[in-house]
Design a protein around this motif. Structure first.
Motif, short mmCIF file in Angstrom:
data_model
loop_
_atom_site.label_atom_id
_atom_site.label_comp_id
_atom_site.label_asym_id
_atom_site.label_seq_id
_atom_site.Cartn_x
_atom_site.Cartn_y
_atom_site.Cartn_z
N PRO A 49 50.58 36.88 13.66
CA PRO A 49 50.02 36.09 12.56
C PRO A 49 51.05 35.91 11.45
O PRO A 49 51.90 36.77 11.23
CB PRO A 49 48.84 36.96 12.07
N LYS A 50 50.98 34.79 10.76
CA LYS A 50 51.97 34.48 9.73
C LYS A 50 51.97 35.49 8.58
O LYS A 50 52.96 35.64 7.87
CB LYS A 50 51.72 33.07 9.17
N THR A 51 50.86 36.21 8.42
CA THR A 51 50.78 37.20 7.34
C THR A 51 51.51 38.49 7.68
O THR A 51 51.66 39.36 6.83
CB THR A 51 49.30 37.51 7.04
N ILE A 52 51.94 38.63 8.93
CA ILE A 52 52.62 39.85 9.36
C ILE A 52 54.09 39.51 9.59
O ILE A 52 54.41 38.68 10.43
CB ILE A 52 51.99 40.41 10.65
N ASN A 53 54.98 40.15 8.85
CA ASN A 53 56.40 39.86 9.00
C ASN A 53 57.23 41.09 8.63
O ASN A 53 56.68 42.16 8.40
CB ASN A 53 56.82 38.64 8.16
N GLN A 54 58.53 40.92 8.61
CA GLN A 54 59.46 42.00 8.26
C GLN A 54 59.15 43.27 9.04
O GLN A 54 58.75 44.30 8.49
CB GLN A 54 59.41 42.28 6.76
N GLY A 55 59.38 43.18 10.34
CA GLY A 55 59.04 44.27 11.22
C GLY A 55 60.12 45.34 11.30
O GLY A 55 61.20 45.25 10.72
N ILE A 56 59.79 46.39 12.06
CA ILE A 56 60.71 47.47 12.39
C ILE A 56 60.94 47.40 13.90
O ILE A 56 59.98 47.41 14.68
CB ILE A 56 60.14 48.84 11.99
N PHE A 57 62.19 47.33 14.29
CA PHE A 57 62.54 47.22 15.71
C PHE A 57 63.33 48.46 16.11
O PHE A 57 64.24 48.89 15.40
CB PHE A 57 63.37 45.96 15.95
N ILE A 58 62.96 49.02 17.25
CA ILE A 58 63.59 50.26 17.71
C ILE A 58 64.28 49.97 19.03
O ILE A 58 63.64 49.54 20.00
CB ILE A 58 62.55 51.38 17.85
N CYS A 59 65.59 50.19 19.06
CA CYS A 59 66.34 49.92 20.28
C CYS A 59 67.45 50.94 20.42
O CYS A 59 67.62 51.82 19.58
CB CYS A 59 66.87 48.50 20.30
N ASN A 60 68.23 50.81 21.50
CA ASN A 60 69.33 51.73 21.71
C ASN A 60 70.65 51.10 21.31
O ASN A 60 70.72 49.93 20.93
CB ASN A 60 69.36 52.23 23.16
#
Length: 471
Positions: A49-60
């Motif tokens: 949804p457009k109201t959800i942004n600026q996420g946290i991404f977890i990778c190697n």
């Protein structure tokens, strides 16, 4: 009441071995455009949804620049990227994300998603998020349960109570069942597939983790408190994180907590766990239920998935096959046995073959290269350097290199001499000579590199200086 702030947490690990040779160690399926022109990771972000942004991404470590570049291309540059020193399953990964989110907002909610799932009905997905938010506001640890459309032995199940309209209580989590048991589950209407997606307050997850797996929380708190910023990435302290046990959210918290809730999700979900599953989510290419990607011609062919990455693929009189052609490998499999592709991957690992790890085209923080030819003592690469990017200052013990500029401008340093090369100009780097390559222009630099020597492996690089933090 203010709208709750929801932070998406996207788990970008996973090797996708069942989708070899498209998916490989350094370019797993979440970074591939398998279902559209966007990668599965990008689709995961774009369907929010457009109201959800600026996420946290977890990778190697290996995927960090590829992740950052894919986020940049969809204008998700403001996201936070956490680098796991080594995979420790989902509970420690989400614990790190929760600590990061609470640092900025003590009341943050986390929407935990895998980067490699397909969800075709975005409206139904958004509604399920609203229902899960309502549960999370009541301090529930909410998971999304997929409404099953068939008995499936490849997924775990969640038995739910029939005690709510928007969400239900969780009676139990059950492991992957035998087929007869799966049929009973589906017939009862009381079971959902376990999707591995969650929504909860970060603080509630931390509280339950402290209650049921305090050793994970302590290790993650120590790793997070010692974290360092590296360019666009956050690196948790390595030794503390490696002391953490490897555990899933389900085992660590969800199966033990009394605050679990489940929201039914019927939105065209798939984890794309095999070529058969991939074919199921794609539009059919003809009336014979085939799916074609790339340059494909067929005669009397049905129920096939054919993907040509490199050349014309033609079939006559075959059915129910998976055929995947890449520049360096071809897979032919019965679609009913497509799950067993991982057995080929294991053979490749045992033989230490490069095809298990790399595509012919390899992405780097400065651009990419394509190994277009190779012999016993030579290799030819097509190199693309992004505007303003620079390769490391380096040398090689076993190979010399010839560089030919195809287009753009190259700033070349060999020893103490720096020069500019334009289209059709070339240079030579002897064995053992310190050198560097930079694109000072505003257009991509295209080059042909011809390597010659006794050893041409990528590990014959001694770096003296690197703006991307590589050693």
């Amino acid at each position: 009441m203010d709208q709750p702030v929801i932070t998406p947490v996207v788990l970008c690990g996973g090797s996708g071995t069942r989708l070899w040779p498209l998916s490989r160690t350094y370019t797993p399926k979440q970074f591939l455009p398998l279902t559209s022109s966007y990668s599965m990771l990008q689709e995961t972000v774009l369907r929010l949804p457009k109201t959800i942004n600026q996420g946290i991404f977890i990778c190697n470590e290996e995927h960090r620049f590829m992740l950052a570049e894919q986020l940049r291309k969809i204008d998700a540059n403001n996201s936070t990227i956490l680098l796991e020193p080594e995979g420790r399953n989902t509970a420690p990964a989400v614990a790190l994300a929760a600590l990061q989110a609470m640092k900025d907002n003590p009341h943050a909610m986390l929407l935990v998603l895998a980067a490699d799932h397909v969800i075709s009905d975005h409206g139904a997905f958004h509604q399920a998020i609203e229902h899960a938010t309502a549960a999370a506001l009541q301090d529930k640890l909410t998971t999304f349960g997929i409404v099953p459309d068939k008995p499936e032995t490849g997924y775990g199940y969640i038995q739910h109570g029939n005690d709510g309209e928007q969400f239900h209580s969780v009676k139990q989590f059950v492991e992957k069942p035998a087929l007869d048991v799966a049929k009973q589950y589906v017939a009862s209407g009381d079971y959902l597939w376990n999707s591995g997606m969650f929504l909860f307050k970060a603080s509630c997850f931390i509280d339950e983790l402290e209650k049921y797996c305090p050793e994970i929380l302590v290790a993650c708190q120590q790793a997070f408190s010692g974290a360092e910023q590296d360019l666009d990435f956050i690196r948790p302290e390595k030794s503390a994180f490696l002391s953490c046990v490897s555990e899933s959210i389900d085992y660590a918290v969800m199966e033990k907590t009394s605050n679990a809730a489940v929201v039914p999700l019927n939105a065209g979900w798939s984890d794309v766990g095999s070529y058969g599953a991939l074919a199921d989510v794609l539009d059919k290419s003809d009336e014979k239920s085939n799916v074609f990607v790339g340059d494909v011609l067929t005669h009397e062919t049905s129920e096939c998935y054919i993907n040509s990455q490199h050349k014309l693929v033609a079939t006559v009189g075959v059915e129910n096959l998976v055929i995947v052609d890449t520049p360096d490998a071809v897979l032919v499999a019965n679609k009913d046995k497509a799950q067993d592709v991982k057995a080929i991957v294991e053979q490749l690992k045992q033989q230490s073959r490069s095809e298990v790890s790399f595509q012919r085209e390899v992405y780097r923080p400065w651009g990419k290269y394509d190994s277009i030819d190779m012999g016993e003592r030579f290799q030819v690469k097509r190199i693309t350097v992004k505007p303003g990017a620079k390769l490391s200052v380096q040398m090689h013990h076993h190979r010399a290199e010839h560089w030919i500029v195809v287009s753009g401008t190259a700033k070349v340093t060999i020893g103490e001499t720096t020069s500019l090369l334009s289209e059709n100009m070339s240079t030579y780097i002897p064995i053992g000579e310190v050198h560097a390559l930079e694109n000072p222009g505003k257009l991509p630099l295209e080059m042909i590199e011809v390597q010659s020597g006794s050893y041409l492996g990528e590990d014959d690089i001694v770096r003296f200086e690197d703006r991307y933090g590589r050693s």
